[in-house]
Write a protein that holds these residues in place. Structure first.
Motif, PDB file in Angstrom:
ATOM      1  N   ASP A  33      32.955  -8.079  12.833  1.00 49.33           N
ATOM      2  CA  ASP A  33      31.537  -7.779  13.062  1.00 49.33           C
ATOM      3  C   ASP A  33      30.846  -8.915  13.827  1.00 49.33           C
ATOM      4  OD1 ASP A  33      31.906  -9.328  10.739  1.00 49.33           O
ATOM      5  OD2 ASP A  33      30.078  -8.591   9.788  1.00 49.33           O
ATOM      6  N   ASP A  34      31.175 -10.153  13.504  1.00 49.28           N
ATOM      7  CA  ASP A  34      30.598 -11.283  14.246  1.00 49.28           C
ATOM      8  C   ASP A  34      31.120 -11.310  15.680  1.00 49.28           C
ATOM      9  OD1 ASP A  34      29.125 -12.112  12.063  1.00 49.28           O
ATOM     10  OD2 ASP A  34      30.587 -13.624  11.437  1.00 49.28           O
ATOM     11  N   ALA A  35      32.414 -11.070  15.858  1.00 53.64           N
ATOM     12  CA  ALA A  35      33.002 -11.060  17.202  1.00 53.64           C
ATOM     13  C   ALA A  35      32.367  -9.975  18.063  1.00 53.64           C
ATOM     14  CB  ALA A  35      34.513 -10.868  17.120  1.00 53.64           C
ATOM     15  N   LEU A  36      32.106  -8.825  17.481  1.00 48.37           N
ATOM     16  CA  LEU A  36      31.465  -7.742  18.233  1.00 48.37           C
ATOM     17  C   LEU A  36      30.045  -8.115  18.646  1.00 48.37           C
ATOM     18  CD1 LEU A  36      32.702  -4.531  16.401  1.00 48.37           C
ATOM     19  CD2 LEU A  36      33.072  -5.140  18.794  1.00 48.37           C
ATOM     20  N   ARG A  37      29.312  -8.782  17.774  1.00 52.26           N
ATOM     21  CA  ARG A  37      27.946  -9.213  18.127  1.00 52.26           C
ATOM     22  C   ARG A  37      27.980 -10.179  19.306  1.00 52.26           C
ATOM     23  NH1 ARG A  37      25.152 -11.728  13.328  1.00 52.26           N
ATOM     24  NH2 ARG A  37      23.406 -11.822  14.769  1.00 52.26           N
ATOM     25  N   ILE A  38      28.938 -11.098  19.288  1.00 53.53           N
ATOM     26  CA  ILE A  38      29.055 -12.065  20.383  1.00 53.53           C
ATOM     27  C   ILE A  38      29.486 -11.354  21.663  1.00 53.53           C
ATOM     28  CG2 ILE A  38      30.355 -14.067  21.204  1.00 53.53           C
ATOM     29  CD1 ILE A  38      30.461 -14.945  18.186  1.00 53.53           C
ATOM     30  N   ALA A  39      30.464 -10.452  21.550  1.00 53.25           N
ATOM     31  CA  ALA A  39      30.940  -9.716  22.734  1.00 53.25           C
ATOM     32  C   ALA A  39      29.819  -8.876  23.340  1.00 53.25           C
ATOM     33  CB  ALA A  39      32.130  -8.841  22.368  1.00 53.25           C
ATOM     34  N   GLU A  40      29.021  -8.237  22.502  1.00 51.73           N
ATOM     35  CA  GLU A  40      27.901  -7.442  23.013  1.00 51.73           C
ATOM     36  C   GLU A  40      26.897  -8.327  23.744  1.00 51.73           C
ATOM     37  OE1 GLU A  40      26.647  -5.522  19.435  1.00 51.73           O
ATOM     38  OE2 GLU A  40      28.090  -3.887  19.663  1.00 51.73           O
ATOM     39  N   ALA A  41      26.657  -9.526  23.237  1.00 51.62           N
ATOM     40  CA  ALA A  41      25.750 -10.456  23.919  1.00 51.62           C
ATOM     41  C   ALA A  41      26.332 -10.877  25.265  1.00 51.62           C
ATOM     42  CB  ALA A  41      25.492 -11.674  23.039  1.00 51.62           C
ATOM     43  N   LEU A  42      27.644 -11.095  25.315  1.00 52.65           N
ATOM     44  CA  LEU A  42      28.289 -11.430  26.592  1.00 52.65           C
ATOM     45  C   LEU A  42      28.163 -10.271  27.581  1.00 52.65           C
ATOM     46  CD1 LEU A  42      31.522 -13.205  25.286  1.00 52.65           C
ATOM     47  CD2 LEU A  42      29.605 -14.286  26.500  1.00 52.65           C
TER      48      LEU A  42
END
Length: 110
Positions: A33-42
């Motif tokens: 879930d944290d990785a997805l939040r970061i990927a979405e921001a990228l």
């Protein structure tokens, strides 16, 4: 980016504003879930995102690479995706299986 500090990573992406972001990946994964939040921001970043896989890029770390506009991998870098066959629908998976079978059958007769 430092693994484990999602808020700091999201802030760093926001702070990049009109600059290219370079992400060096050497990560065994972490919280999806944290990785997805970061990927979405990228993905939302308006400028270029470059990912360089310098070591491991496993599990949820793959989201960072997939979010980049350009990806490179060092000679001793590696990528691991869990059960990659499940990244498609069941019908797509069955079609790939039948294609592989027909290709093997065709090669045997060649």
């Amino acid at each position: 980016m430092r693994l484990g500090d999602t808020a700091a990573n999201l802030q760093a992406i926001d702070d990049a504003q009109d600059r290219t972001i370079c992400v060096r990946i050497d990560c065994a994964g972490g919280r999806a879930d944290d990785a997805l939040r970061i990927a979405e921001a990228l993905l939302r970043h308006k400028w270029r995102v470059v990912a360089d896989i310098v070591g491991r890029c496993s599990s949820s770390a793959i989201f960072f690479a997939l979010a980049a506009d350009l990806r490179t991998i060092e000679p001793d870098g590696c990528v691991m995706i869990h059960r990659a066959a499940r990244c498609c629908t069941y019908e797509q998976f069955k079609a790939m299986q039948s294609l592989a079978t027909s290709l093997k059958a065709g090669a045997a007769h060649a």
